[in-house]
Design a protein around this motif. Sequence first.
Motif, PDB file in Angstrom:
ATOM      1  N   ALA A  56       0.831  -1.201   0.000  1.00  0.00           N
ATOM      2  CA  ALA A  56       0.000   0.000   0.000  1.00  0.00           C
ATOM      3  C   ALA A  56       0.871   1.259   0.000  1.00  0.00           C
ATOM      4  CB  ALA A  56      -0.934   0.006   1.213  1.00  0.00           C
ATOM      5  N   GLU A  57       1.980   1.225   0.746  1.00  0.00           N
ATOM      6  CA  GLU A  57       2.887   2.369   0.785  1.00  0.00           C
ATOM      7  C   GLU A  57       3.541   2.588  -0.571  1.00  0.00           C
ATOM      8  OE1 GLU A  57       4.942   5.650   2.055  1.00  0.00           O
ATOM      9  OE2 GLU A  57       3.241   4.594   2.980  1.00  0.00           O
ATOM     10  N   LEU A  58       3.933   1.511  -1.239  1.00  0.00           N
ATOM     11  CA  LEU A  58       4.517   1.627  -2.569  1.00  0.00           C
ATOM     12  C   LEU A  58       3.504   2.184  -3.569  1.00  0.00           C
ATOM     13  CD1 LEU A  58       6.539  -1.725  -2.772  1.00  0.00           C
ATOM     14  CD2 LEU A  58       7.457   0.591  -2.505  1.00  0.00           C
ATOM     15  N   ALA A  59       2.248   1.722  -3.449  1.00  0.00           N
ATOM     16  CA  ALA A  59       1.202   2.216  -4.346  1.00  0.00           C
ATOM     17  C   ALA A  59       0.941   3.698  -4.111  1.00  0.00           C
ATOM     18  CB  ALA A  59      -0.078   1.405  -4.141  1.00  0.00           C
ATOM     19  N   ALA A  61       3.101   5.915  -2.994  1.00  0.00           N
ATOM     20  CA  ALA A  61       4.223   6.669  -3.547  1.00  0.00           C
ATOM     21  C   ALA A  61       4.134   6.763  -5.065  1.00  0.00           C
ATOM     22  CB  ALA A  61       5.544   6.005  -3.134  1.00  0.00           C
ATOM     23  N   ALA A  62       3.738   5.672  -5.692  1.00  0.00           N
ATOM     24  CA  ALA A  62       3.596   5.676  -7.148  1.00  0.00           C
ATOM     25  C   ALA A  62       2.491   6.631  -7.582  1.00  0.00           C
ATOM     26  CB  ALA A  62       3.306   4.262  -7.646  1.00  0.00           C
ATOM     27  N   ALA A  63       1.380   6.658  -6.825  1.00  0.00           N
ATOM     28  CA  ALA A  63       0.268   7.555  -7.150  1.00  0.00           C
ATOM     29  C   ALA A  63       0.680   9.013  -7.012  1.00  0.00           C
ATOM     30  CB  ALA A  63      -0.930   7.248  -6.247  1.00  0.00           C
ATOM     31  N   GLU A  64       1.453   9.316  -5.986  1.00  0.00           N
ATOM     32  CA  GLU A  64       1.925  10.685  -5.803  1.00  0.00           C
ATOM     33  C   GLU A  64       2.847  11.096  -6.939  1.00  0.00           C
ATOM     34  OE1 GLU A  64       3.727  10.829  -1.987  1.00  0.00           O
ATOM     35  OE2 GLU A  64       1.818  10.939  -0.884  1.00  0.00           O
ATOM     36  N   ALA A  65       3.718  10.180  -7.375  1.00  0.00           N
ATOM     37  CA  ALA A  65       4.622  10.482  -8.485  1.00  0.00           C
ATOM     38  C   ALA A  65       3.840  10.711  -9.776  1.00  0.00           C
ATOM     39  CB  ALA A  65       5.626   9.344  -8.663  1.00  0.00           C
ATOM     40  N   ALA A  66       2.813   9.885  -9.994  1.00  0.00           N
ATOM     41  CA  ALA A  66       1.997  10.038 -11.198  1.00  0.00           C
ATOM     42  C   ALA A  66       1.243  11.363 -11.184  1.00  0.00           C
ATOM     43  CB  ALA A  66       1.020   8.867 -11.307  1.00  0.00           C
ATOM     44  N   GLU A  67       0.748  11.755 -10.012  1.00  0.00           N
ATOM     45  CA  GLU A  67       0.020  13.020  -9.900  1.00  0.00           C
ATOM     46  C   GLU A  67       0.953  14.199 -10.144  1.00  0.00           C
ATOM     47  OE1 GLU A  67      -3.029  15.712  -9.451  1.00  0.00           O
ATOM     48  OE2 GLU A  67      -3.087  13.525  -9.717  1.00  0.00           O
ATOM     49  N   ALA A  68       2.164  14.098  -9.647  1.00  0.00           N
ATOM     50  CA  ALA A  68       3.138  15.171  -9.868  1.00  0.00           C
ATOM     51  C   ALA A  68       3.470  15.293 -11.351  1.00  0.00           C
ATOM     52  CB  ALA A  68       4.403  14.902  -9.055  1.00  0.00           C
ATOM     53  N   ALA A  69       3.625  14.144 -12.028  1.00  0.00           N
ATOM     54  CA  ALA A  69       3.911  14.163 -13.468  1.00  0.00           C
ATOM     55  C   ALA A  69       2.742  14.750 -14.243  1.00  0.00           C
ATOM     56  CB  ALA A  69       4.217  12.743 -13.942  1.00  0.00           C
TER      57      ALA A  69
END
Length: 239
Positions: A56-59, A61-69
Amino acid sequence: MPTAVKRASGMAGADGSGVESIVSQEWASVPAEPLDLSFRDATNVTDFFAELDEEAELARAAAEAAEAAKQAANTAKAGEVQPVVLGALSGNAPVERPKQVLVVHAVKLCNNQLAKVDHLDGLLSRLGVSFANLRWLDLSFNCLTGIDEGLAACSALSHLYLHANRMENLTAVARALARLPYAEQLATLTLHGNPLADHKDYKATILRACPRLRHLDFGGVSRADRALVRHAGTALGKR
């Protein structure tokens, strides 16, 4: 034209609400792939929780990176001329198709070292799986010695795989199976590879406990098997 729209075209209201409701019903629920928690060396259901927290923590972090992009891309496009969407000028905005909701019907907990399945309700809740939707549960190749009470909560099960465990007491297992709320609806059950399967009255006893089984140990239940149940000397519940 989609099938749902064809069926609804004769009864839709002037605003198209009939079509929309039926299309929504057809697209709202989509079966998901089985959730696979096999080969994790888990000895208890709670062993899965730490792993789920990490995933869940990895997901996140990935969601935050995608939102930033996404935000960076939107900023880059801010000065560009945007294309006109057909229908926007006429007032007929494009219809947005309802989002698909994945529904999990199957969970694999096989090839672990589970001796009990208590806290199964907590695990399914963490996975977002509803007991009302769970139809298929694989607990094969574990260390179960009986039918755990945790299985009773899976009220909608129709396929239960328990082969290659350590169940020895045929009478106790059969009685526990018969008490499950879904015993009358269970269509597939496996118990081969357990010591109890070597009992001479194994098949008849299990079929008495789950009378509507269509498949036992990956084999079809025949009329001869039903006859065997009727004439077997071992009758579940008469002891």
